[in-house]
Design an enzyme around this catalytic site. Structure first.
Site, mmCIF file in Angstrom:
data_model
loop_
_atom_site.group_PDB
_atom_site.id
_atom_site.type_symbol
_atom_site.label_atom_id
_atom_site.label_comp_id
_atom_site.label_asym_id
_atom_site.label_seq_id
_atom_site.Cartn_x
_atom_site.Cartn_y
_atom_site.Cartn_z
ATOM 1 N N GLU A 236 -0.051 -1.848 -4.432
ATOM 2 C CA GLU A 236 -0.335 -3.100 -3.720
ATOM 3 C C GLU A 236 0.809 -4.106 -3.882
ATOM 4 O O GLU A 236 1.164 -4.806 -2.937
ATOM 5 C CB GLU A 236 -1.648 -3.700 -4.222
ATOM 6 N N LYS B 87 -13.377 -0.135 -13.027
ATOM 7 C CA LYS B 87 -12.310 -0.137 -12.031
ATOM 8 C C LYS B 87 -10.988 0.446 -12.516
ATOM 9 O O LYS B 87 -10.580 0.273 -13.650
ATOM 10 C CB LYS B 87 -12.029 -1.572 -11.552
ATOM 11 N N HIS C 284 -3.769 7.673 14.301
ATOM 12 C CA HIS C 284 -4.720 6.563 14.492
ATOM 13 C C HIS C 284 -5.709 6.497 13.331
ATOM 14 O O HIS C 284 -6.847 6.084 13.519
ATOM 15 C CB HIS C 284 -5.491 6.708 15.808
ATOM 16 N N SER D 289 -9.920 -3.951 -14.230
ATOM 17 C CA SER D 289 -10.458 -5.224 -13.776
ATOM 18 C C SER D 289 -10.988 -5.984 -14.990
ATOM 19 O O SER D 289 -11.486 -5.381 -15.930
ATOM 20 C CB SER D 289 -11.588 -4.974 -12.781
#
Ligand code: ARG
Length: 462
Positions: free
Chosen positions: A293, A286, A159, A280
């Site tokens: 992704e 970043k 969970h 980025s």
């Protein structure tokens, strides 16, 4: 007859431009051209065996098809705008090489319906082998990381909550086993792909004394299909391939999600190699997990290809319908996407580096050793339900006092239960908890090593 189109005799007018554009499939089915040439070689042999080609014509056709295949393989032969599909393009190409008379003999006794059904199976048979190779490399990358990081502990979660400490290697290998099953799914699919529809002709089977078994053997199939209607109209094997590919995408997306989480500032378990991360355009600090992704995103596309294909097949009457042409773009796309993302995930996994201290610090967070306390009580004769209750109270007490389980004093322990002596502390350690899970398949170091050996043997990595 328009060049590159295999019909026209009964028509007075040329096809309308819009109709032709809709009908045209060369821009995606030309990737089957080399396989179609192999099919044609086998078909020429079958025509010869049936006495429908003289020895000279047979030799002339074989030489012409071989030359055409060479031109296809080198890229020298390309489809033209006038070619309706791969079959039309190749007949045009063959005509250019051997002339109309001879090229025109090849089409006897076969239909594009049995041709295309065979070609997609041939394509997928090769595809499953390539895919298994990519999967094996991916599994090898996980196995190497598991070996390299053997002994590192991390918080295991259920969970998404910290649940019990586990070995990082154990978790990494948990992503390898689904891929082992996917390889076995591909092997299994291969058995169903091994029946050749060549010779089913348009739907009713071959005339002219052609032997489908001969063609099947020549093309490396185990045999020919037992039913020509099924042979030309079934695409369940294509849907099955799309399923296995979607499943691979889904399995990869779960690892992708893990990696994305591991690399967050909050988790901090792992960091990405520069070569496998992106920056980025506005935030100079970043380092983004775009590979993971994109893989997670592509899983959606792979599922889409499967569901689109099933929707196309639903309710289609037997035998061949032109809707079946719509099987190719989704399945080719699934093959192409996996050819991109599997090597990318292999690279991403191989270059991940882990932070042992951070993972260890979190491994015992969230009272993750509570189950070990309960198990310890069970070993001292306390029924599990009672042990669960006592341990729950211990956790509650720790929460109020803002301490860890191992920091409970002797009095506090005994106040919870007379069974709970100080000795319990011996199991309240991350390593203790890990090594206690020493049944087959468990996270104890010896079991994880055993699992790794087994995995390597299973996949032939030794
Ligand atoms: N291009 C078609 C397909 O991919 C095969 C051609 C069959 N066309 C026909 N009109 N019978 O399924």
């Amino acid at each position: 007859m328009t060049k590159g189109v295999l019909w026209g005799g009964r028509f007075d007018a040329e096809p309308s431009e819009v109709m032709f554009l809709l009908s045209k499939s060369t821009h995606f089915d030309f990737r089957l051209a080399s396989l179609d040439c192999r099919g044609s070689l086998a078909h020429a042999n079958a025509l010869h065996a049936a006495g429908l080609l003289t020895d000279d014509d047979h030799q002339g056709l074989l030489a012409g098809i071989k030359k055409l295949k060479e031109h296809v393989d080198t890229g020298q032969f390309q489809p033209l705008d006038v070619d309706e599909d791969v079959h039309g393009a190749l007949e045009r190409g063959l005509t250019e090489i051997v002339g109309e008379e001879l090229a025109g003999r090849l089409r006897a006794g076969r239909s594009r319906n049995d041709q295309i059904a065979t070609l997609i199976r041939m394509y997928l048979r090769e595809g499953t082998v390539k895919l298994s190779g990519l999967l094996t490399k991916f599994i090898a990358a996980l196995a190497t990381q598991a070996e390299k990081n053997m002994g590192l502990v991390m918080p295991g979660r259920t969970h998404m909550q910290i649940a019990q400490p586990v070995l990082l290697s154990h978790h990494l290998l948990a992503h390898a086993w689904p891929m082992v099953r996917n390889i076995s799914r591909l092997d299994d699919l291969n058995k169903r792909l091994s029946a050749s529809p060549y010779g089913s002709a348009a739907l009713g089977g071959a005339t002219l004394g052609l032997d489908p078994e001969q063609v099947a053997k020549e093309l490396g199939f185990a045999g020919s299909v037992p039913n020509s209607i099924d042979g030309t109209s079934a695409r369940d094997v294509v849907a099955e391939a799309a399923y296995v590919m979607a499943q691979i995408g889904v399995d990869l997306s779960r690892l992708a999600e893990d990696i994305i989480f591991w690399c967050t500032q909050e988790a901090g378990y792992a960091s990405l190699d520069d070569a496998w991360a992106t920056g980025s355009s506005i935030m100079p600090q970043k380092k983004n997990p775009d590979v993971a992704e994109l893989v997670r995103g592509k899983a959606g596309r792979l599922i889409g290809n499967l569901s689109g294909l099933l929707a196309t097949l639903k309710g289609l009457p037997l035998a061949y319908d032109r809707d079946l042409q719509e099987d190719k773009e989704p399945i080719f796309d699934s093959c192409d996407q996996l050819a991109l993302i599997l090597p990318a995930m292999t690279g991403l996994v191989s270059t991940l580096s882990f932070d042992p201290e951070r993972m260890k610090a979190l491994a015992s967070a969230g009272f993750s050793l509570a189950t070990d306390m309960a198990d310890w009580l069970v070993q001292r004769g306390v029924p599990f339900a009672e042990a669960h209750e006592i341990t729950g109270q211990a956790v509650q007490l720790c929460e109020t006092e803002a301490i860890e389980l191992e920091e409970l004093t002797e009095e506090q322990l005994l106040s919870l239960s007379p069974h709970l002596t100080e000795e319990v502390r011996t199991v309240l350690s991350v390593t203790g908890a890990i090594e206690a899970r020493n049944a087959i398949g468990g996270t104890a170091t010896s079991r994880v090593r055993e699992q790794l050996d087994y995995l390597r043997r299973r996949v032939g990595l030794e």
